[in-house]
Motif scaffolding. Structure first.
Motif, short mmCIF file in Angstrom:
data_model
loop_
_atom_site.label_atom_id
_atom_site.label_comp_id
_atom_site.label_asym_id
_atom_site.label_seq_id
_atom_site.Cartn_x
_atom_site.Cartn_y
_atom_site.Cartn_z
N GLN A 38 0.70 -1.29 0.03
CA GLN A 38 -0.10 0.12 -0.05
C GLN A 38 0.96 1.22 0.07
N ALA A 39 2.01 1.30 0.77
CA ALA A 39 2.78 2.42 0.90
C ALA A 39 3.40 2.59 -0.51
N GLN A 40 4.02 1.56 -1.33
CA GLN A 40 4.55 1.86 -2.61
C GLN A 40 3.17 2.19 -3.60
N GLN A 41 2.16 1.76 -3.45
CA GLN A 41 1.16 2.31 -4.31
C GLN A 41 0.69 3.55 -4.12
N THR A 42 0.84 4.12 -2.93
CA THR A 42 0.74 5.49 -2.45
C THR A 42 1.63 6.45 -2.95
N ILE A 43 2.71 5.89 -2.96
CA ILE A 43 4.08 6.54 -3.62
C ILE A 43 3.96 6.85 -5.10
N ARG A 44 3.63 5.77 -5.56
CA ARG A 44 3.57 5.68 -7.14
C ARG A 44 2.43 6.53 -7.47
N GLU A 45 1.23 6.50 -6.82
CA GLU A 45 0.22 7.60 -7.28
C GLU A 45 0.75 8.83 -7.17
N GLU B 205 3.90 10.20 -7.04
CA GLU B 205 4.64 10.52 -8.22
C GLU B 205 4.21 10.70 -9.38
N ALA B 206 2.97 9.98 -9.78
CA ALA B 206 2.32 10.04 -11.05
C ALA B 206 1.46 11.35 -10.94
N TYR B 207 0.93 11.97 -9.98
CA TYR B 207 0.43 13.13 -9.94
C TYR B 207 1.23 14.18 -9.96
N LYS B 208 2.59 14.24 -9.36
CA LYS B 208 3.36 15.05 -9.49
C LYS B 208 4.00 15.21 -11.04
N ALA B 209 4.22 14.13 -11.52
CA ALA B 209 4.68 14.20 -13.02
C ALA B 209 3.61 14.90 -13.82
N GLN B 210 2.27 14.46 -13.58
CA GLN B 210 1.26 15.03 -14.33
C GLN B 210 0.93 16.50 -14.25
N ARG B 211 1.24 17.08 -13.02
CA ARG B 211 1.08 18.50 -12.56
C ARG B 211 2.39 19.35 -13.06
N VAL B 212 3.51 18.59 -13.21
CA VAL B 212 4.79 19.50 -13.88
C VAL B 212 4.59 19.37 -15.04
N ILE B 213 4.14 18.37 -15.87
CA ILE B 213 3.80 18.30 -17.41
C ILE B 213 2.87 19.26 -17.61
N ARG B 214 1.76 19.41 -16.93
CA ARG B 214 0.67 20.42 -17.32
C ARG B 214 1.18 21.86 -17.18
N ALA B 215 1.90 22.14 -15.88
CA ALA B 215 2.44 23.53 -15.66
C ALA B 215 3.43 23.82 -16.91
N LYS B 216 4.48 22.78 -17.20
CA LYS B 216 5.08 23.24 -18.36
C LYS B 216 4.32 23.59 -19.66
N GLY B 217 3.51 22.71 -19.91
CA GLY B 217 2.49 23.16 -20.91
C GLY B 217 1.75 24.26 -21.14
N ASP B 218 1.26 24.77 -19.81
CA ASP B 218 0.72 26.10 -19.81
C ASP B 218 1.48 27.03 -19.95
N ALA B 219 2.68 27.05 -19.33
CA ALA B 219 3.89 28.00 -19.65
C ALA B 219 4.12 28.14 -20.92
#
Length: 350
Positions: free
Chosen positions: A252-259, A261-275
């Protein structure tokens, strides 16, 4: 008239002498010529045939010449010189033999031998131990000539090894978790003694059958053993529960970490796209501000008013009448409420 003649009294001595004389006469007639030669030849052949012997499966034959070991023969039909030149002894090396220490089994009954079974432990307690030993003949020569009564030596050595190993441990350790360890040590110690005595025997198994305290305190010690077994059982259950819960928690801890990290990558990619999109709009706005403002206005209107029909008026035109009606009659009728539709129908009827 002979039948009326008196009979002579029987004499056993005279009859024996007469029989010996008849046998002597018979032998004299037989031994004349070649009879003696054939008789001696037959005796010699019988003497030579006495050297034939058989070694069965799983056995070894030890041949002696004038009392010294000459050879060891394998299973089969064998020959040696007759006695007194050679002699042989057949030893069964495949037979599994057994020795009993602390008890004796007679058919269906087993009796205890306290002289052998009772011994002291390392913490000066008395314990009743019964040992069962299985062994084979490994070296037939040593078994026959290496030691005097090797099987008796094995029983004595087994008792010595058992007392020595038990005397190094406490009674609790001997009765509980140390049982297998003591068996292995007794087997190793016993084999070392047998090798030093040149018995030619090999121990295949040494097993503790009974490890109990004296009868007077046996029940109390059994309570201790049962408590120790319950403790071990609870420990195993706790370890099993831990092995079940910890992997799940880690997963469960690994699953939460992966989620995350995925949310982090998604937000970073979206922020870069918006910029990047803002930078692109800024460059276009610098090139033609009016067109860019109008495009942004239209895109914003599209976002805030989705799914509706829109009309774009030309700049400078403030009159809407030329483009009326904005909605066709059928569409306006469909968009009106049922009450309005009934009212309009009534008006048409009047």
């Amino acid at each position: 008239m002979d039948q009326f003649r008196p009979r002579e009294d029987p004499n056993p001595v005279r009859d024996l002498q007469r029989g010996v004389e008849d046998f002597r006469a018979l032998m004299d007639r037989f031994l004349k010529g070649r009879g003696l030669f054939f008789f001696i030849l037959i005796l010699f052949l019988v003497y030579l045939a006495s050297g034939i012997y058989i070694v069965g499966p799983g056995e070894k034959g030890v041949v002696l010449m004038f009392g010294e070991v000459h050879s060891i023969t394998d299973p089969g039909l064998r020959y040696r010189l007759p006695k007194p030149f050679m002699s042989h002894t057949v030893v069964d090396i495949a037979k599994v033999r057994r020795a009993e220490i602390g008890f004796r089994s007679d058919r269906n009954r087993t009796r205890t031998v306290p002289v052998e079974s009772l011994m002291l432990t390392g913490d000066e307690n008395i314990v009743d131990v019964q040992l069962f030993v299985q062994y084979l003949v490994q070296d037939p020569v040593k078994f026959l000539f290496g030691a005097d009564a090797p099987e008796n030596a094995l029983k004595t050595s087994a008792e010595v090894a058992l007392r020595g190993v038990v005397g190094e441990n406490t009674i609790d350790h001997t009765m509980t978790e140390g049982r297998l360890e003591i068996q292995q040590k007794v087997e190793t110690y016993l084999q070392r003694l047998l090798d030093s005595y040149n018995t030619g025997l090999k121990v295949t198994q040494a097993r503790l059958l009974v490890v109990d305290p004296p009868a007077q305190v046996q029940e109390a010690f059994h309570d201790v053993v049962r408590a120790w077994e319950d403790r071990e059982r609870l420990i195993k259950e706790a370890e099993g529960f831990r092995e079940d819960v910890i992997p799940k928690a880690r997963g469960q801890a690994q699953q939460t970490i992966r989620e995350a990290e995925a949310y982090k990558a998604q937000r970073v990619i979206r922020a870069k796209g918006d910029a990047e999109r803002f930078t692109t709009v800024l460059r276009e706005y610098v090139k033609s501000p009016s067109v860019t403002r109008e495009r942004l206005y239209l895109e914003t209107a599209e976002q805030f008013l989705p799914g509706t029909k829109k009309y774009i008026m030309e700049n400078g035109s403030s009159r809407v009448l030329p483009v009326l009606p904005l909605t066709p009659p059928s569409a306006a009728m469909m968009q009106s409420s049922p009450a309005d539709q009934e009212k309009s129908t009534e008006k048409k009827g009047n």
